[in-house]
Scaffold this active site. Sequence first.
Site, mmCIF file in Angstrom:
data_model
loop_
_atom_site.group_PDB
_atom_site.id
_atom_site.type_symbol
_atom_site.label_atom_id
_atom_site.label_comp_id
_atom_site.label_asym_id
_atom_site.label_seq_id
_atom_site.Cartn_x
_atom_site.Cartn_y
_atom_site.Cartn_z
ATOM 1 N N ASP A 89 -8.715 -0.102 -16.390
ATOM 2 C CA ASP A 89 -9.947 -0.393 -16.106
ATOM 3 C C ASP A 89 -10.472 -1.194 -16.830
ATOM 4 O O ASP A 89 -11.620 -2.000 -16.385
ATOM 5 C CB ASP A 89 -10.996 1.106 -16.516
ATOM 6 C CG ASP A 89 -10.357 2.211 -15.578
ATOM 7 O OD1 ASP A 89 -9.813 2.115 -14.571
ATOM 8 O OD2 ASP A 89 -10.785 3.501 -16.165
ATOM 9 N N LEU A 144 -0.735 3.384 -6.592
ATOM 10 C CA LEU A 144 0.413 2.257 -6.316
ATOM 11 C C LEU A 144 -0.065 1.101 -7.283
ATOM 12 O O LEU A 144 0.660 0.417 -7.716
ATOM 13 C CB LEU A 144 -0.052 1.732 -4.637
ATOM 14 C CG LEU A 144 0.493 2.793 -3.621
ATOM 15 C CD1 LEU A 144 0.295 2.251 -2.193
ATOM 16 C CD2 LEU A 144 1.925 3.324 -3.795
HETATM 17 O O1 F6P Z 1 -8.946 5.332 -16.249
HETATM 18 C C1 F6P Z 1 -7.987 4.876 -15.519
HETATM 19 C C2 F6P Z 1 -8.000 5.406 -13.875
HETATM 20 O O2 F6P Z 1 -6.793 4.790 -13.303
HETATM 21 C C3 F6P Z 1 -9.278 5.008 -13.234
HETATM 22 O O3 F6P Z 1 -9.560 3.590 -12.943
HETATM 23 C C4 F6P Z 1 -9.217 6.102 -12.366
HETATM 24 O O4 F6P Z 1 -10.520 6.708 -11.976
HETATM 25 C C5 F6P Z 1 -8.708 7.264 -12.979
HETATM 26 O O5 F6P Z 1 -7.664 6.748 -14.061
HETATM 27 C C6 F6P Z 1 -7.837 8.386 -12.221
HETATM 28 O O6 F6P Z 1 -7.292 9.278 -12.996
HETATM 29 P P1 F6P Z 1 -6.326 10.574 -12.789
HETATM 30 O O7 F6P Z 1 -5.158 10.146 -12.503
HETATM 31 O O8 F6P Z 1 -6.588 11.497 -13.858
HETATM 32 O O9 F6P Z 1 -6.999 10.929 -11.604
#
Ligand code: F6P
Length: 426
Positions: free
Chosen positions: A150, A304
């Site tokens: 992020d 991905l």
């Molecule tokens: O914080 C990193 C991130 O890849 C975000 O961009 C995304 O919203 C989130 O993790 C998804 O998290 P998870 O894999 O726990 O659903």
Amino acid sequence: MPTKTREPKRNALYAQSGGVTAVINASAAGVIEACRKHSKRIGKLYAGRHGIVGALTEDLIDTSRESAAAIKALRHTPAGAFGSARYKLKSIEQDRAKYERLIEVFRAHNIGYFFYNGGNDSMDTALKVSKIGAELGYPITCVGVPKTVDNDLPVTDCCPGFGSVAKYVAVSTREAALDVASMARTSTKVFILEVMGRHAGWIAAAGGLAGKGNGDAPHIILFPEIPFEQKPFLDRVRQCVTERGYCVIVVSEGVKGAGGKFLAEAGTTDAFGHTQLGGAGPEIARIVKDGLGYKYHWAVADYLQRAARHIASKTDVLQAYAVGKAAVEFALKGQNAVLPVIKRISSKPYRWTIVSAPLEAVANVEKKVPREFVTEDGFGITAACRRYLEPLIAGEDFPPFKGGLPTYVELKNAPVRRKLATDFKV
Ligand code: F6P
């Protein structure tokens, strides 16, 4: 001459936390190789199986069982080789039993150093663990290792993991834009790519690197920082299709409407209370279809993008490794409650170094894309943003390929013999 007494050797624990990245294992390699180099001062390095959950349940991995070649291969292997976790530790007062359990496990395995590899929430956990020395009387040196696709950690110029996602998104946007340009005369007019990033639009901004400006794709970027308004958006799509024949849109998963509500939520929350995002891409497609009737395709880059080690940024790989290595060096200097961060010295040529920052300054703070990085109309990136982003995707660091596929390492992940009689439910 009096002989110098050496401090008794203590072991170390490394844990991966939060969403994994294409280069978090490069940080792991940095930590492991540095610990091995300093084996006169650090005993064994253990890893938590599934991060802090492994620490609490005494499910530890003995990294000394892995060969030097396997650890080297971690550098080019995506995802979390030891398993990650989204697991919240509240304050020491609120979650005392968990901290006491951690201490029990640390004491049983003579853990004196704790390296916690994660993003904002994880740095908050690391900060709490760094206090167990002062508050609960167990001496520990706790150092964070920054990571997040992020790119929303403050203090550091960028976050390991981001450069590679940024590169994947820029590359994919450029390639898909060529595709839609070929089809547009008789078929698809609009292509929409949804990218991650939660409340910060850094990954979406990286899509902007696909073109050089001047009307190149992507023609529209939708940032979480800019409230989404349907009318100006549709007007821009129509204008773009009328003038160029097609329109490429990059939308961040965290885009919100004027009322502050996410355009799309998956309907679930994680351990930290974060809403699971995803679905902004198809929602934008629906808006385009209902408003303008154009034929479209959409894609959700989802896992991905953060697993795409095959097209990782070399800069990112180098920085991920460097923060892992520096974390060990800071710990050996006795620095507790800190993390290594990346400091930009210059953009052209790109030069950077690693410095130490307090965990306190990073925990739970989100760095958003500043307004001056977004064009006035809210749909693109400025030259300043481009200057910031470009070096982060620079260079390639391809993994080895065999039989047409990348070869990634799978570690033995041999368990450490348990010493405690009691189990712990997480
Ligand atoms: O914080 C990193 C991130 O890849 C975000 O961009 C995304 O919203 C989130 O993790 C998804 O998290 P998870 O894999 O726990 O659903």
